[in-house]
Design a protein around this motif. Structure first.
Motif, mmCIF file in Angstrom:
data_model
loop_
_atom_site.group_PDB
_atom_site.id
_atom_site.type_symbol
_atom_site.label_atom_id
_atom_site.label_comp_id
_atom_site.label_asym_id
_atom_site.label_seq_id
_atom_site.Cartn_x
_atom_site.Cartn_y
_atom_site.Cartn_z
ATOM 1 N N ASN A 39 0.845 -1.186 0.000
ATOM 2 C CA ASN A 39 0.000 0.000 0.000
ATOM 3 C C ASN A 39 0.887 1.245 0.000
ATOM 4 O O ASN A 39 1.499 1.589 1.002
ATOM 5 N N GLU A 41 -0.307 4.348 -0.798
ATOM 6 C CA GLU A 41 -1.166 5.522 -0.795
ATOM 7 C C GLU A 41 -0.731 6.572 0.224
ATOM 8 O O GLU A 41 -1.102 7.727 0.116
ATOM 9 N N LYS A 47 1.856 7.803 -4.658
ATOM 10 C CA LYS A 47 0.435 7.502 -4.838
ATOM 11 C C LYS A 47 -0.111 8.072 -6.142
ATOM 12 O O LYS A 47 -1.121 7.594 -6.642
ATOM 13 N N ASP A 48 0.550 9.063 -6.718
ATOM 14 C CA ASP A 48 0.099 9.639 -7.978
ATOM 15 C C ASP A 48 0.560 8.839 -9.193
ATOM 16 O O ASP A 48 0.036 9.027 -10.282
ATOM 17 N N LEU A 49 1.531 7.973 -9.009
ATOM 18 C CA LEU A 49 2.028 7.162 -10.104
ATOM 19 C C LEU A 49 1.109 5.964 -10.325
ATOM 20 O O LEU A 49 0.558 5.407 -9.392
ATOM 21 N N GLU A 50 0.940 5.587 -11.595
ATOM 22 C CA GLU A 50 0.125 4.423 -11.905
ATOM 23 C C GLU A 50 1.035 3.280 -12.321
ATOM 24 O O GLU A 50 2.015 3.479 -13.011
ATOM 25 N N PRO A 51 0.678 2.058 -11.906
ATOM 26 C CA PRO A 51 1.519 0.916 -12.274
ATOM 27 C C PRO A 51 1.417 0.589 -13.754
ATOM 28 O O PRO A 51 0.390 0.827 -14.380
ATOM 29 N N VAL A 52 2.485 0.057 -14.298
ATOM 30 C CA VAL A 52 2.495 -0.394 -15.686
ATOM 31 C C VAL A 52 2.379 -1.910 -15.662
ATOM 32 O O VAL A 52 3.259 -2.605 -15.164
ATOM 33 N N TRP A 53 1.279 -2.422 -16.136
ATOM 34 C CA TRP A 53 1.045 -3.874 -16.096
ATOM 35 C C TRP A 53 1.535 -4.528 -17.341
ATOM 36 O O TRP A 53 1.448 -4.161 -18.399
#
Length: 53
Positions: A39, A41, A47-53
């Motif tokens: 977690n 957050e 927390k502003d970064l998005e994961p790259v799947w």
């Protein structure tokens, strides 16, 4: 090469200590301590970064 081995050993030992500590917290309190590791957050920038799947 010796410095790299020392860093790996220190990181490995620190990871095991963290694992054992969180396992004790999970067993004594019933809280999912492993969830706290995943977690992000509570970190303002991460927390502003998005994961790259």
């Amino acid at each position: 090469m010796k410095a790299l081995t020392n860093l790996f050993t220190i990181g490995f030992i620190a990871g095991i200590v963290l694992l054992l500590f969180l396992k004790v917290v999970m067993l004594t309190t019933g809280n999912s301590a492993y969830f706290l590791l995943l977690n992000f957050e509570y970190v303002p920038v991460v927390k502003d970064l998005e994961p790259v799947w």
